[in-house]
Design a protein around this motif. Structure first.
Motif, PDB file in Angstrom:
ATOM      1  N   GLY A 115       0.836  -1.194   0.000  1.00 45.56           N
ATOM      2  CA  GLY A 115       0.000   0.000   0.000  1.00 45.56           C
ATOM      3  C   GLY A 115       0.868   1.239   0.000  1.00 45.56           C
ATOM      4  O   GLY A 115       2.095   1.162  -0.108  1.00 45.56           O
ATOM      5  N   ILE A 165      -8.086   1.874  -7.814  1.00 43.40           N
ATOM      6  CA  ILE A 165      -7.770   1.422  -6.460  1.00 43.40           C
ATOM      7  C   ILE A 165      -8.958   0.699  -5.853  1.00 43.40           C
ATOM      8  O   ILE A 165      -8.834  -0.387  -5.278  1.00 43.40           O
ATOM      9  CB  ILE A 165      -7.356   2.617  -5.571  1.00 43.40           C
ATOM     10  CG1 ILE A 165      -6.031   3.218  -6.061  1.00 43.40           C
ATOM     11  CG2 ILE A 165      -7.231   2.185  -4.108  1.00 43.40           C
ATOM     12  CD1 ILE A 165      -5.690   4.555  -5.422  1.00 43.40           C
ATOM     13  N   ASP A 166     -10.138   1.288  -5.972  1.00 42.75           N
ATOM     14  CA  ASP A 166     -11.335   0.730  -5.343  1.00 42.75           C
ATOM     15  C   ASP A 166     -11.792  -0.577  -5.991  1.00 42.75           C
ATOM     16  O   ASP A 166     -12.207  -1.506  -5.296  1.00 42.75           O
ATOM     17  CB  ASP A 166     -12.483   1.747  -5.412  1.00 42.75           C
ATOM     18  CG  ASP A 166     -12.293   2.910  -4.458  1.00 42.75           C
ATOM     19  OD1 ASP A 166     -11.394   2.839  -3.608  1.00 42.75           O
ATOM     20  OD2 ASP A 166     -13.042   3.902  -4.576  1.00 42.75           O
ATOM     21  N   LYS A 186      -7.083  -2.334  -4.745  1.00 43.76           N
ATOM     22  CA  LYS A 186      -7.550  -2.514  -3.365  1.00 43.76           C
ATOM     23  C   LYS A 186      -6.428  -2.490  -2.332  1.00 43.76           C
ATOM     24  O   LYS A 186      -6.464  -3.207  -1.337  1.00 43.76           O
ATOM     25  CB  LYS A 186      -8.359  -3.813  -3.248  1.00 43.76           C
ATOM     26  CG  LYS A 186      -9.582  -3.817  -4.159  1.00 43.76           C
ATOM     27  CD  LYS A 186     -10.447  -5.047  -3.989  1.00 43.76           C
ATOM     28  CE  LYS A 186     -11.670  -4.967  -4.883  1.00 43.76           C
ATOM     29  NZ  LYS A 186     -12.544  -6.147  -4.769  1.00 43.76           N
ATOM     30  N   GLY A 187      -5.449  -1.623  -2.577  1.00 43.33           N
ATOM     31  CA  GLY A 187      -4.406  -1.390  -1.584  1.00 43.33           C
ATOM     32  C   GLY A 187      -4.660  -0.082  -0.869  1.00 43.33           C
ATOM     33  O   GLY A 187      -5.057   0.915  -1.490  1.00 43.33           O
ATOM     34  N   VAL A 188      -4.453  -0.023   0.442  1.00 40.79           N
ATOM     35  CA  VAL A 188      -4.713   1.182   1.224  1.00 40.79           C
ATOM     36  C   VAL A 188      -3.785   2.311   0.784  1.00 40.79           C
ATOM     37  O   VAL A 188      -2.573   2.119   0.638  1.00 40.79           O
ATOM     38  CB  VAL A 188      -4.542   0.904   2.727  1.00 40.79           C
ATOM     39  CG1 VAL A 188      -4.524   2.209   3.525  1.00 40.79           C
ATOM     40  CG2 VAL A 188      -5.660   0.000   3.226  1.00 40.79           C
ATOM     41  N   SER A 235     -14.201   6.112  -0.248  1.00 41.89           N
ATOM     42  CA  SER A 235     -13.437   4.941  -0.669  1.00 41.89           C
ATOM     43  C   SER A 235     -13.012   4.130   0.550  1.00 41.89           C
ATOM     44  O   SER A 235     -12.547   4.690   1.542  1.00 41.89           O
ATOM     45  CB  SER A 235     -12.181   5.375  -1.437  1.00 41.89           C
ATOM     46  OG  SER A 235     -11.275   4.289  -1.589  1.00 41.89           O
ATOM     47  N   TYR A 288     -10.482   2.338   0.645  1.00 42.47           N
ATOM     48  CA  TYR A 288      -9.025   2.174   0.561  1.00 42.47           C
ATOM     49  C   TYR A 288      -8.269   3.500   0.578  1.00 42.47           C
ATOM     50  O   TYR A 288      -7.169   3.567   1.124  1.00 42.47           O
ATOM     51  CB  TYR A 288      -8.659   1.386  -0.703  1.00 42.47           C
ATOM     52  CG  TYR A 288      -9.366   0.060  -0.778  1.00 42.47           C
ATOM     53  CD1 TYR A 288      -8.974  -1.005   0.037  1.00 42.47           C
ATOM     54  CD2 TYR A 288     -10.454  -0.129  -1.625  1.00 42.47           C
ATOM     55  CE1 TYR A 288      -9.637  -2.220  -0.001  1.00 42.47           C
ATOM     56  CE2 TYR A 288     -11.124  -1.350  -1.671  1.00 42.47           C
ATOM     57  CZ  TYR A 288     -10.709  -2.384  -0.855  1.00 42.47           C
ATOM     58  OH  TYR A 288     -11.385  -3.589  -0.889  1.00 42.47           O
ATOM     59  N   ARG A 330      -7.951   6.806   2.248  1.00 43.13           N
ATOM     60  CA  ARG A 330      -8.468   7.324   3.511  1.00 43.13           C
ATOM     61  C   ARG A 330      -7.798   8.651   3.876  1.00 43.13           C
ATOM     62  O   ARG A 330      -6.576   8.746   3.987  1.00 43.13           O
ATOM     63  CB  ARG A 330      -8.252   6.307   4.619  1.00 43.13           C
ATOM     64  CG  ARG A 330      -8.852   4.916   4.323  1.00 43.13           C
ATOM     65  CD  ARG A 330     -10.371   4.970   4.115  1.00 43.13           C
ATOM     66  NE  ARG A 330     -11.032   5.546   5.258  1.00 43.13           N
ATOM     67  CZ  ARG A 330     -11.334   4.849   6.371  1.00 43.13           C
ATOM     68  NH1 ARG A 330     -11.037   3.563   6.460  1.00 43.13           N
ATOM     69  NH2 ARG A 330     -11.938   5.436   7.376  1.00 43.13           N
ATOM     70  N   ARG A 345      -3.715  -7.153   1.252  1.00 45.73           N
ATOM     71  CA  ARG A 345      -4.316  -5.821   1.123  1.00 45.73           C
ATOM     72  C   ARG A 345      -5.696  -5.773   1.764  1.00 45.73           C
ATOM     73  O   ARG A 345      -6.062  -4.802   2.435  1.00 45.73           O
ATOM     74  CB  ARG A 345      -4.403  -5.429  -0.357  1.00 45.73           C
ATOM     75  CG  ARG A 345      -3.043  -5.154  -0.985  1.00 45.73           C
ATOM     76  CD  ARG A 345      -3.151  -4.850  -2.462  1.00 45.73           C
ATOM     77  NE  ARG A 345      -1.842  -4.478  -3.015  1.00 45.73           N
ATOM     78  CZ  ARG A 345      -1.620  -4.223  -4.290  1.00 45.73           C
ATOM     79  NH1 ARG A 345      -2.624  -4.299  -5.171  1.00 45.73           N
ATOM     80  NH2 ARG A 345      -0.415  -3.887  -4.706  1.00 45.73           N
ATOM     81  N   ASP A 346      -6.470  -6.814   1.573  1.00 48.57           N
ATOM     82  CA  ASP A 346      -7.803  -6.878   2.170  1.00 48.57           C
ATOM     83  C   ASP A 346      -7.705  -6.885   3.694  1.00 48.57           C
ATOM     84  O   ASP A 346      -8.475  -6.204   4.371  1.00 48.57           O
ATOM     85  CB  ASP A 346      -8.529  -8.133   1.692  1.00 48.57           C
ATOM     86  CG  ASP A 346      -9.957  -8.201   2.205  1.00 48.57           C
ATOM     87  OD1 ASP A 346     -10.740  -7.265   1.925  1.00 48.57           O
ATOM     88  OD2 ASP A 346     -10.289  -9.185   2.895  1.00 48.57           O
ATOM     89  N   GLY A 394      -6.829  -3.388   4.910  1.00 52.52           N
ATOM     90  CA  GLY A 394      -7.988  -2.508   4.788  1.00 52.52           C
ATOM     91  C   GLY A 394      -8.995  -2.732   5.897  1.00 52.52           C
ATOM     92  O   GLY A 394      -9.535  -1.776   6.467  1.00 52.52           O
TER      93      GLY A 394
END
Length: 417
Positions: free
Chosen positions: A116, A133-134, A138-140, A153, A155, A157, A351-352, A355
Motif C-alpha cells: 500500500g 484502487i477501489d 484494493k491497496g490502502v 473509498s 481504501y 483514507r 491488502r484486504d 484494509g
C-alpha cells in the motif's frame, strides 16, 4: 504537460491506467507463511514493501521532502524495534514533481510490488487512480491530500479534516475573534481543481451560515503573482481573505496586500504555508496577520508528540529545517503501521486484511493534538482544526493561537463527494 491541462489529461490517464495492470479484479494471490499469516502483494517472509508517491521538485517540493524524510525516519525506528510481524519495512519512493503523467505512471509502476501507500501527494492524481484502487488494486492509500472528493473509498483514507471543513473552522476563528461579522464580504483565492474548489465549498457554507458574502478569485497553480487578485479584493471591500493555494501564492498575496495598504486578516489551508517563507520579503507580513489551519499541532509545539518527533527528526536530518510536513508524513506512516500490526494479529497481511484492520482504528494520534477515527470511510478522520500563526521564533515557524476545535457550522456540514 502544462498544469492548466490537468482536467483533460487526468481523465484520459484515468481511462488508460485502468488497463495497465495484468491482475484480474477477482484475483486473490494470497498465500500463508509458516506461521499461518496470509500474505499477498508487497509482503514476503522477511519484508513488507510500501510505496511513496511524492513531490520533491514541483509545487509542493518542501512538503514532499519533509513528508518523505519523516516516513523514512518511521521506517528506521520501526525496523530498529524489530519490524512488524517479524518483517522489516521498506519504503520505495518515486518523485512525480506534481506532474499528472509522472504521478499516474509512478503509481502504475509501484502498485504491483507494494502492499500500500502511506504517501501520495496531490488530490487530482489520487482521484485519477481512485476508481482503479477501489475496483481492482484494493491497496490502502493514505494521501497527503484533503479533498472531500476522496471520501467514500474503503481504501483511500483522508487523515484530518477535509479542505471544506478546515475552511469553515478557519472562518469560524475569524468570527470568534470579531475580525469579521455578519454582513461582511470575505475574499477567497483558490486553485482550480479538487483542492481549491473543495475549500471554496467550505467558505460558501460558512458564509451562508454567518450571513457573509464570498468574493471569489480562481487561480492556476502556475500563477505566482497575486497582485491582480489583491487589487480586485481590495476594490470589492472584503474584510478578510481565505487562500487555498500553495505557499508561494500565499506569500505573494500577503506580501502584496501589506505593500498596498490592504490591511485585512488572511487565513490559509494547511497546504498554503511553508516556514521557508519567513526568510523572504513576505516574512514580516506573514507574521503580522496570517493564520493557517491543520488537523495537528505544529512540529514546534511543546506537547509530547511534536517534541519527541522534532528531536528525533533533527537528530536524523540535522541540516534540514522543521515544518508540519514532518508530522503529516510521520502520522500517515504510523497509522499504516498500526493497521499492519492489527492485520498481523488477525493473521491476514494481504491488502484486504490491512484494509479491514484500518477500519478498526479510532482515537489515534492524540499525542499530536487531535484524535483520529478511521471506522467510517465516508467521513474524514476528524473535523477538528488547529489554528496557527507564523512565528520565526518557533521551531517549524508556527505557533498555536487556537487549539483543536470544530465549529458548529463544520460539525453539521455534509460534504458532497
Amino acid at each position: 504537460m502544462k498544469l492548466r491541462a490537468y482536467g483533460a489529461a487526468l481523465a484520459a490517464l484515468a481511462l488508460a491506467v485502468a488497463g495497465c495492470s495484468g491482475k484480474a479484479a477477482s484475483k486473490d494471490g494470497a498465500a500463508a507463511d509458516r506461521s499461518g499469516v496470509r500474505t499477498g502483494e508487497g509482503v514476503t517472509d522477511t519484508k513488507i514493501t510500501l510505496g511513496a508517491l511524492t513531490d520533491m521538485t514541483g509545487v509542493y517540493a518542501s512538503l514532499g521532502k519533509s513528508v518523505t524524510q519523516a516516513q523514512r525516519l518511521w521506517v528506521q525506528q520501526t525496523n530498529a524495534a524489530g519490524g512488524i510481524c517479524d518483517r522489516q519495512i521498506e519504503l520505495t519512493v518515486r518523485d512525480h514533481g506534481y506532474d499528472p503523467q509522472k504521478a499516474v505512471a509512478a503509481y502504475t509502476e509501484l502498485e504491483p510490488d507494494v502492499l500500500g501507500f502511506p504517501q501520495f501527494i496531490g488530490s487530482p492524481f489520487v482521484s485519477a487512480v481512485e476508481q482503479r484502487i477501489d475496483n481492482q488494486d484494493k491497496g490502502v492509500v493514505l494521501p497527503q491530500a484533503w479533498s472531500a472528493n476522496l471520501l467514500g473509498s474503503p481504501y483511500v483514507r483522508v487523515i484530518g479534516a477535509t479542505y471544506d471543513v478546515e475552511t469553515i473552522n478557519l472562518i469560524d476563528y475569524l468570527l470568534e475573534e470579531e475580525r469579521i461579522a455578519e454582513g461582511d464580504r470575505i475574499g477567497h483565492v483558490y486553485f482550480e481543481g479538487d483542492y481549491g474548489e473543495n475549500a471554496l465549498a467550505g467558505s460558501r457554507h460558512a458564509a451562508k451560515e454567518a450571513g457573509l458574502t464570498v468574493v471569489e478569485q480562481k487561480i492556476k497553480p502556475t500563477d505566482n503573482d497575486m497582485t491582480a487578485q489583491v487589487s480586485a479584493l481590495k476594490q470589492a471591500g472584503v474584510k478578510a481573505v481565505v487562500i487555498s493555494a500553495g505557499p508561494r501564492q500565499a506569500a505573494s498575496l500577503v506580501g502584496v496586500a501589506a505593500a498596498t495598504g490592504f490591511d485585512v486578516p488572511v487565513v490559509g489551508n494547511n497546504s498554503a504555508y511553508a516556514p521557508q517563507l519567513l526568510a523572504t520579503q513576505a516574512g514580516p507580513a506573514l507574521q503580522k496577520d496570517y493564520y493557517v489551519g491543520a488537523s495537528t499541532l505544529p512540529i514546534g509545539d511543546a506537547a509530547k508528540g511534536p517534541a519527541a518527533l522534532a528531536k528525533a527528526y533533527t537528530a536524523q536530518y540535522p541540516k534540514d529545517g522543521l515544518d508540519n510536513g514532518v508530522i503529516a508524513g510521520y502520522n500517515a506512516a504510523s497509522v499504516f503501521g498500526e493497521a499492519l500490526k492489527k492485520a498481523c494479529a488477525s493473521g491476514d497481511l494481504t491488502r484486504d486484511g490491512v484494509g479491514k484492520a484500518l477500519l478498526t482504528i479510532k482515537d489515534f494520534g492524540a499525542d499530536f493534538g487531535v484524535a483520529h477515527d478511521f471506522t467510517d470511510p465516508a467521513a474524514p478522520s476528524t473535523r477538528q482544526t488547529v489554528v496557527m500563526k507564523p512565528d520565526a521564533r518557533a521551531p517549524g515557524g508556527l505557533k498555536v493561537v487556537r487549539r483543536a476545535e470544530v465549529a458548529p457550522a463544520a460539525e453539521s456540514f455534509t460534504a458532497k463527494h
